[in-house]
Design a protein around this motif. Structure first.
Motif, PDB file in Angstrom:
ATOM      1  N   GLU A 194       0.867  -1.173   0.000  1.00  0.00           N
ATOM      2  CA  GLU A 194       0.000   0.000   0.000  1.00  0.00           C
ATOM      3  C   GLU A 194       0.905   1.224   0.000  1.00  0.00           C
ATOM      4  O   GLU A 194       1.979   1.212   0.592  1.00  0.00           O
ATOM      5  N   VAL A 195       0.445   2.281  -0.654  1.00  0.00           N
ATOM      6  CA  VAL A 195       1.190   3.527  -0.765  1.00  0.00           C
ATOM      7  C   VAL A 195       0.422   4.613  -0.025  1.00  0.00           C
ATOM      8  O   VAL A 195      -0.808   4.674  -0.098  1.00  0.00           O
ATOM      9  N   ALA A 196       1.159   5.467   0.687  1.00  0.00           N
ATOM     10  CA  ALA A 196       0.547   6.570   1.426  1.00  0.00           C
ATOM     11  C   ALA A 196       0.437   7.802   0.530  1.00  0.00           C
ATOM     12  O   ALA A 196       1.420   8.207  -0.092  1.00  0.00           O
ATOM     13  N   LEU A 197      -0.746   8.389   0.485  1.00  0.00           N
ATOM     14  CA  LEU A 197      -0.955   9.668  -0.192  1.00  0.00           C
ATOM     15  C   LEU A 197      -1.513  10.660   0.818  1.00  0.00           C
ATOM     16  O   LEU A 197      -2.305  10.289   1.688  1.00  0.00           O
ATOM     17  N   VAL A 198      -1.081  11.920   0.675  1.00  0.00           N
ATOM     18  CA  VAL A 198      -1.556  12.965   1.569  1.00  0.00           C
ATOM     19  C   VAL A 198      -2.400  13.969   0.788  1.00  0.00           C
ATOM     20  O   VAL A 198      -2.153  14.245  -0.389  1.00  0.00           O
ATOM     21  N   HIS A 199      -3.421  14.499   1.475  1.00  0.00           N
ATOM     22  CA  HIS A 199      -4.267  15.540   0.888  1.00  0.00           C
ATOM     23  C   HIS A 199      -3.884  16.872   1.512  1.00  0.00           C
ATOM     24  O   HIS A 199      -3.856  17.014   2.737  1.00  0.00           O
ATOM     25  N   ARG A 200      -3.562  17.834   0.639  1.00  0.00           N
ATOM     26  CA  ARG A 200      -3.192  19.172   1.092  1.00  0.00           C
ATOM     27  C   ARG A 200      -4.356  20.113   0.785  1.00  0.00           C
ATOM     28  O   ARG A 200      -4.638  20.394  -0.388  1.00  0.00           O
ATOM     29  N   PRO A 201      -5.053  20.587   1.810  1.00  0.00           N
ATOM     30  CA  PRO A 201      -6.231  21.432   1.565  1.00  0.00           C
ATOM     31  C   PRO A 201      -5.902  22.745   0.854  1.00  0.00           C
ATOM     32  O   PRO A 201      -6.718  23.244   0.080  1.00  0.00           O
ATOM     33  N   ALA A 251      -3.929   4.231  -5.820  1.00  0.00           N
ATOM     34  CA  ALA A 251      -3.167   5.450  -5.518  1.00  0.00           C
ATOM     35  C   ALA A 251      -2.898   6.222  -6.810  1.00  0.00           C
ATOM     36  O   ALA A 251      -3.048   7.452  -6.857  1.00  0.00           O
ATOM     37  N   ARG A 252      -2.539   5.506  -7.854  1.00  0.00           N
ATOM     38  CA  ARG A 252      -2.254   6.139  -9.149  1.00  0.00           C
ATOM     39  C   ARG A 252      -3.459   6.926  -9.639  1.00  0.00           C
ATOM     40  O   ARG A 252      -3.347   8.037 -10.152  1.00  0.00           O
ATOM     41  N   ALA A 253      -4.648   6.357  -9.481  1.00  0.00           N
ATOM     42  CA  ALA A 253      -5.878   7.023  -9.931  1.00  0.00           C
ATOM     43  C   ALA A 253      -6.191   8.263  -9.087  1.00  0.00           C
ATOM     44  O   ALA A 253      -6.762   9.235  -9.598  1.00  0.00           O
ATOM     45  N   LEU A 254      -5.826   8.250  -7.807  1.00  0.00           N
ATOM     46  CA  LEU A 254      -6.137   9.370  -6.919  1.00  0.00           C
ATOM     47  C   LEU A 254      -5.141  10.526  -7.044  1.00  0.00           C
ATOM     48  O   LEU A 254      -5.509  11.684  -6.835  1.00  0.00           O
ATOM     49  N   LEU A 255      -3.889  10.226  -7.392  1.00  0.00           N
ATOM     50  CA  LEU A 255      -2.877  11.284  -7.503  1.00  0.00           C
ATOM     51  C   LEU A 255      -3.333  12.381  -8.453  1.00  0.00           C
ATOM     52  O   LEU A 255      -3.885  12.114  -9.516  1.00  0.00           O
ATOM     53  N   THR A 256      -3.080  13.615  -8.069  1.00  0.00           N
ATOM     54  CA  THR A 256      -3.519  14.778  -8.851  1.00  0.00           C
ATOM     55  C   THR A 256      -2.624  15.036 -10.055  1.00  0.00           C
ATOM     56  O   THR A 256      -3.116  15.397 -11.120  1.00  0.00           O
ATOM     57  N   ARG A 257      -1.313  14.862  -9.889  1.00  0.00           N
ATOM     58  CA  ARG A 257      -0.366  15.259 -10.939  1.00  0.00           C
ATOM     59  C   ARG A 257       0.318  14.064 -11.601  1.00  0.00           C
ATOM     60  O   ARG A 257       0.683  13.097 -10.936  1.00  0.00           O
TER      61      ARG A 257
END
Length: 139
Positions: A28-35, A118-124
């Motif tokens: 699993e890969v960790a992704l962070v959301h920056r508001p 994770a790939r699908a959720l990444l913004t860039r």
């Protein structure tokens, strides 16, 4: 690149943070959301004066995810411009060693996902390329 331009470059570091999947299959890969940017990305941040890229990456992962980690493979340096200023971000793979996430003004959410999700959720796209370079991600 001129000396003046190098001095003007924003230097940062971060990690593609991973752990063995709780299911026992894969990672699993960790992704962070920056508001502030309303984006999903890998944990990263600006280097402090005289701080090494490695120390910065470890500090930023801890600050943004609550996870201690062990650096692994060096990944490609990402270069782009922010407000007309060059930025360089050094990245590593990093295995999570444990910790607890606490939301903050800078990072309000953390998600652990299989690489494809994770790939699908990444913004860039540049963050997807880093994920694709992670061994075992099957990006």
């Amino acid at each position: 690149m001129t000396t003046e331009r190098r001095r003007d470059t924003v230097r940062a570091a971060g990690c593609v943070l991973w752990r063995p999947a709780l299911s026992g299959h894969g990672i699993e890969v960790a992704l962070v959301h920056r508001p502030k940017y309303d984006d999903w990305s890998h944990p990263k941040g600006k280097r402090k004066r005289a701080e090494s890229a490695e120390s910065c990456a470890l500090r930023e992962v801890l600050e943004e995810t609550g996870q201690r980690c062990a650096l692994g493979t060096r990944l490609p340096t990402v270069r782009y411009a922010v407000d007309g200023r060059p930025k360089e971000v050094d990245y590593w793979t990093a295995r999570a060693l444990g910790g607890t996430f606490a939301p903050s003004d800078e990072v309000d959410a953390l998600r652990w996902l299989p690489p494809a999700r994770a790939r699908a959720l990444l913004t860039r796209d540049r963050d997807r390329e880093l994920l694709d370079a992670l061994p075992g991600s099957a990006g």
